[in-house]
Design an enzyme around this catalytic site. Structure first.
Site, PDB file in Angstrom:
ATOM      1  N   HIS A  70      -6.152   5.409   6.189  1.00 40.49           N
ATOM      2  CA  HIS A  70      -6.950   4.195   6.311  1.00 40.49           C
ATOM      3  C   HIS A  70      -6.699   3.450   7.621  1.00 40.49           C
ATOM      4  CE1 HIS A  70      -8.919   0.536   5.276  1.00 40.49           C
ATOM      5  NE2 HIS A  70      -7.826  -0.160   5.253  1.00 40.49           N
ATOM      6  N   ARG A  95       0.804  -1.219   0.000  1.00 39.36           N
ATOM      7  CA  ARG A  95       0.000   0.000   0.000  1.00 39.36           C
ATOM      8  C   ARG A  95       0.839   1.272   0.000  1.00 39.36           C
ATOM      9  NH1 ARG A  95      -4.681  -2.076   4.203  1.00 39.36           N
ATOM     10  NH2 ARG A  95      -5.623  -3.472   2.685  1.00 39.36           N
TER      11      ARG A  95
END
Lengths: 254, 653
Positions: B416, B345
């Site tokens: 996130h 990510r």
């Protein structure tokens, strides 16, 4: 766009409630419905008026917190959509929108649009589980679950527990909620040992809080996860069978 | 003044290293040996111990259910109206486990290795190995509970791939894996509630941690419906209250997710580790306007079948279908051929940011890149793609009014997950005896970057298979001791702190709403401590946060009273904590003069723009001790030793 809101305001569980009207002259069609309420609340705070209390959290349509009757429809006009995923582009410019809390005897109002849905938890408590204490499970691939069965169980398990089915039902019945959990577990091989006790206990608990189902079908239309009313048929079938099943002979099935 | 000299006045460093109390022995037998070495509480004595669990997500619900099954007396506090609402419910893609069901070379050691590497070598090896070991038990446990995992036609479990791995080890339930795992833990929990071993308090928010003789002995909480301030006493306190991503205001976290429980424990002496390790998820729906209240994640699993691209031309205004193949740059595949679209990510997020910053962004405000399914639809057919991602496609269409089957998705990174959290030892106990911290709330397993499908794994590992063993080791010597009475002065003092705080908010009568302050804070930390950080931006944030905090306390407007549901009042406490926490996060980012995982300091990068670690000076977990609001904190360093995974420059090329 320009919208007018009629919002149910109620100071507490025992207070008398009433509608209040608010003018929202400039809102964007790209806003979500909850962002509209956020905006209203900012305006109210600015005017030294208490903001509207409402339940919400994930804003992705999965936590099941949001719960508004919008123009008499649970979660508003879009099919298969929770309030948080409803966008203002679904409304006509210049229209008036009525916003109320879930209306059901089993969901008393806490304040404004927020209600107490603990009764749904009580249904789960009474049987909405498979007894599998931590550490006691066999290897996951020892339990074969045909794909069709897993898919059907998943369709039922998608329920987010928002209570829209109850709010939409003229009888305030919780059949769709209960059926979704019963079907999820009773369809699976892992759920078989407790199948009959589960359905019996959950239905009995449900009936102590909620109204009775008379097959209106409003629940299915209101459900933000579009859970099929067919699961209610499965619930009824299992509930009926549970009345005469000799549970000692279950492993004799063939 | 050089940046170095400037920063030294901002904190002190503790002289002694921090000990993670990792058991001795080879990595693959530490946990087994430790389980044997730990003290036990016999079944009849377990009911004499009272444990308070705060939070009902995967970690809290699984812990409370498992402890209840063992026979402990458990009290569970959740600020939601039902435990099932916790934000674990929103996790989409899946959960990793080293089952090797795909026969593709997976093993406990490979999951361990991938996780340490994926975390950019900033996690504690022993914890990660244990996580990989118990991952297989989690799948067994969840399947037995009736979690409807995806299946092959033969009835066996299906897997898919996630970022940072070259094997398929991710188990999933459509795009709702978090929901199904949480409902599994929730149903186990409700079974214990029914049996009376867990006492559940809904809409009850912890506002203070209570210590007695240095041990965690309880909490003070507010009933969010009646405003009643109440004390809960126990032999141990377990925090499973999630991460702090909402410090950025806009994130993929649920609106109510907050750092208050962990921050208030920090104020009472619990060390807060690596707060600057925040994860920016590459595939979220780009923000559209000022009124936006949150960002929506599109699962990483989409990168299995979606290809990320931008037009090669700068400021290309054509729609996606008008850009011919030869004029598209599939930049992840180009730069990272080995992992392609499935790079971790942090790597993907930075690569996307670079394209958008360079002026190749797409969409009405040029703030996204394409995630395109055309090739997969052609290869697999629309039906197969639909089956894999239907609920994600629907969600995307509901928000953007565009169907990803016809038009490529537009995505952009968003906050996130937070890898930092309260510092815990190998037993998941903080430096305060009796205070255990689980799941995203602790710092332990993901280092500087978490791999996809590993948050669900860690939450359930901690709750089902770690805490139930390690808490006994703490409790056993306390046999016979009653919990501290809630009439004790320590509880009275904590209650009065909470009451005073509430009174303060309600009587400030300022001009700005709580959300206004939250948004302002969010802008400061996103602009200065987001995907790219520098001495300059961090110094700026550290100059701007304290005055905003002061303004909050003098100028916030909270209407209404304490004695009924008051959502502004609830938020006021959370934002007040974020205004203190945000400063520590920026300080941690400033002090860490290296780039690693989600922490990217522009001063420290390789020639081709990848994160450049400094293992000589920063191979430690930085755990901060609170010395007062605005006062310089003390840094405790836990050295990280890598005996089993070779320290290397991370490469996904």
């Amino acid at each position: 766009m320009h919208l007018k809101l009629r919002v149910w305001r109620q100071a507490g569980p025992t207070a008398t409630g009433a509608f209040e009207s608010y003018d929202m002259p400039e809102v964007s069609a790209e806003m979500s419905f909850l962002e509209l309420i956020d905006e209203l609340n900012e305006k109210l705070i600015e005017a030294n008026k208490e903001p509207v209390a409402f339940d919400h959290d994930c804003r992705e349509g999965i936590c099941g917190s949001c719960s508004m009757m919008i123009n008499g429809q649970a979660h508003g006009p879009s099919r298969g959509t929770a309030t948080c995923q409803l966008f203002l582009r679904k409304f006509v410019d210049g229209s008036e929108i009525t916003v109320e809390p879930w209306r059901a005897g089993a969901f008393p109002v806490i304040r404004d649009l927020s209600t107490d849905r603990t009764a749904l938890d009580h249904i789960i408590e009474s049987g909405g589980f498979i007894s599998a204490p931590t550490g006691s499970a066999p290897d996951a691939n020892l339990i074969l679950v045909p794909k069709e069965v897993a898919d059907a169980a998943m369709d039922a398990a998608a329920c987010i527990g928002c209570g829209a089915c109850v709010a939409a039902c003229p009888n305030s019945a919780a059949q769709l909620f209960t059926a979704a959990k019963v079907a999820h577990l009773n369809l699976l091989p892992q759920g078989q040992p407790e199948r009959w006790n589960r359905v019996q206990n959950m239905v009995d608990t449900m009936e102590s809080y909620f109204g009775s189902c008379t097959n209106h079908g409003e629940c299915e239309k209101a459900c933000p996860k579009e859970i099929s009313i067919d699961f209610i048929a499965l619930l009824n079938k299992d509930y009926l069978k549970a009345q005469w099943k000799n549970r000692k002979l279950e492993s004799q099935r063939g | 003044m050089s940046p170095r000299s400037n920063i030294s006045a901002r904190f002190d460093t503790a002289p002694d290293p921090l000990d993670g109390r990792v058991p001795p022995g080879p990595i693959d037998s530490k946990w087994t040996d430790h389980k044997f070495d730990m003290r036990l509480v016999n079944p009849a004595n377990k009911r004499k111990f009272e444990i308070i669990v705060v939070g009902s997500g995967l970690a809290g619900a699984s812990a409370a259910a498992s402890l209840g099954e063992l026979g402990y007396k458990v009290t569970l506090l959740t600020f939601h109206d039902s435990p099932r609402r916790a934000h674990s419910i929103a996790a989409q893609g899946g959960i990793n486990a080293a089952k090797n069901y795909k026969n593709d070379g997976d093993s406990v050691h490979r999951l361990f290795y991938d996780t340490v590497k994926g975390g950019d070598y900033r996690s504690r090896e022993a914890n990660v190995h244990r996580l990989a070991e118990v991952s297989v038990d989690i799948i067994d446990q969840c399947a037995a509970q009736g979690v409807p995992f995806a299946r092959e036609y033969g009835g066996l479990l299906d897997n898919r791939s996630f970022g940072g791995a070259q094997v398929s080890r991710t188990f999933y339930a459509r795009g709702q894996t978090g929901q199904q795992l949480l409902l599994g833990a929730y149903s186990a929990l409700m079974r214990q509630v029914h049996l009376g071993s867990v006492k559940l308090y809904r809409r009850t928010e912890m506002l203070e941690l209570v210590l007695h003789d240095g041990r965690a002995t309880g909490v003070v909480a507010r009933d969010l419906v009646t405003g009643e301030i109440r004390s809960f006493s126990g032999h141990a306190v377990v925090l499973a209250t999630g991460g702090y991503g909402n410090v950025f205001y806009l994130s993929t976290n649920a609106k109510a997710s907050n750092a208050s429980a962990t921050w208030r424990a920090h104020r009472k002496g619990a060390l807060f580790a690596n707060p600057c390790f925040t994860q920016i998820h590459p595939t979220c729906i780009p923000a559209s306007d000022e009124f936006q209240s949150k960002l929506t994640l599109m699962s990483e699993s989409l990168r299995n079948d979606g290809r990320v691209w931008v037009p090669k031309e700068l400021d290309d205004t054509r729609t996606a279908d008008l850009v011919p193949e030869s004029e598209r740059d599939y930049f992840l595949e180009r730069r990272y051929p080995a992992f392609g679209n499935l790079v971790p990510r942090d790597v993907a997020s930075r690569a996307i940011k670079r394209e958008v910053d360079a002026g190749r962004g797409v969409g009405p405000i040029k703030n996204g890149v394409y995630l395109d399914f055309a090739e997969s639809i052609e290869r697999l057919g629309p039906k197969a793609v639909e089956e894999r991602y239907s609920n994600l496609f629907e969600m995307y269409e509901r928000i953007t009014d565009e169907n990803p089957q016809n038009t490529p998705m537009r995505i952009y990174p968003a906050v996130h997950y937070t890898m930092g959290g309260l510092w815990v030892d190998y037993d998941l106990m903080s430096n305060l005896p009796g205070l255990f911290v689980l799941g995203e709330a602790n710092f332990s397993d993901h280092g500087a970057n978490r791999l996809g499908a590993s948050a669900l794994m860690q939450g359930l590992a901690d709750g089902y298979f770690v805490l139930p063993y390690t808490i006994g080791n703490y409790l056993a010597p306390l046999l016979g001791a009653a919990p501290v009475s809630t009439d004790d002065t320590v509880f009275a003092e904590a209650e009065s702190t909470v009451r005073d705080e509430i009174k303060r908010y309600l009587s400030t009568n300022g001009t700005h709403s709580v959300d206004w302050f939250h948004r302002e804070l969010g802008k400061i930390v996103w602009d200065n401590c987001g995907m790219a950080r520098s001495t300059e931006t961090l110094e700026k944030a550290l100059t701007e946060i304290p005055p905003l905090r002061e303004q909050f306390h003098n100028d916030v407007k909270v209407l209404g009273d304490n004695e009924s549901m008051n959502q502004s009042l609830e938020k006021a406490g959370r934002v007040s904590d974020f205004l203190e926490f945000g400063e520590l996060m920026c300080l941690d980012a400033l002090h860490r003069e290296e780039s690693c995982g989600g922490h990217f300091r522009v001063e420290h990068q390789t020639e081709d723009g990848e994160a450049l670690r400094d293992d000589e000076n920063f191979a430690y977990a930085g755990a901060w001790e609170f010395n007062g609001v605005g006062a310089p904190p003390t840094l405790h360093k836990e050295p990280l030793e890598f005996e089993n995974v070779h320290l290397a420059q991370r490469s996904y090329k």
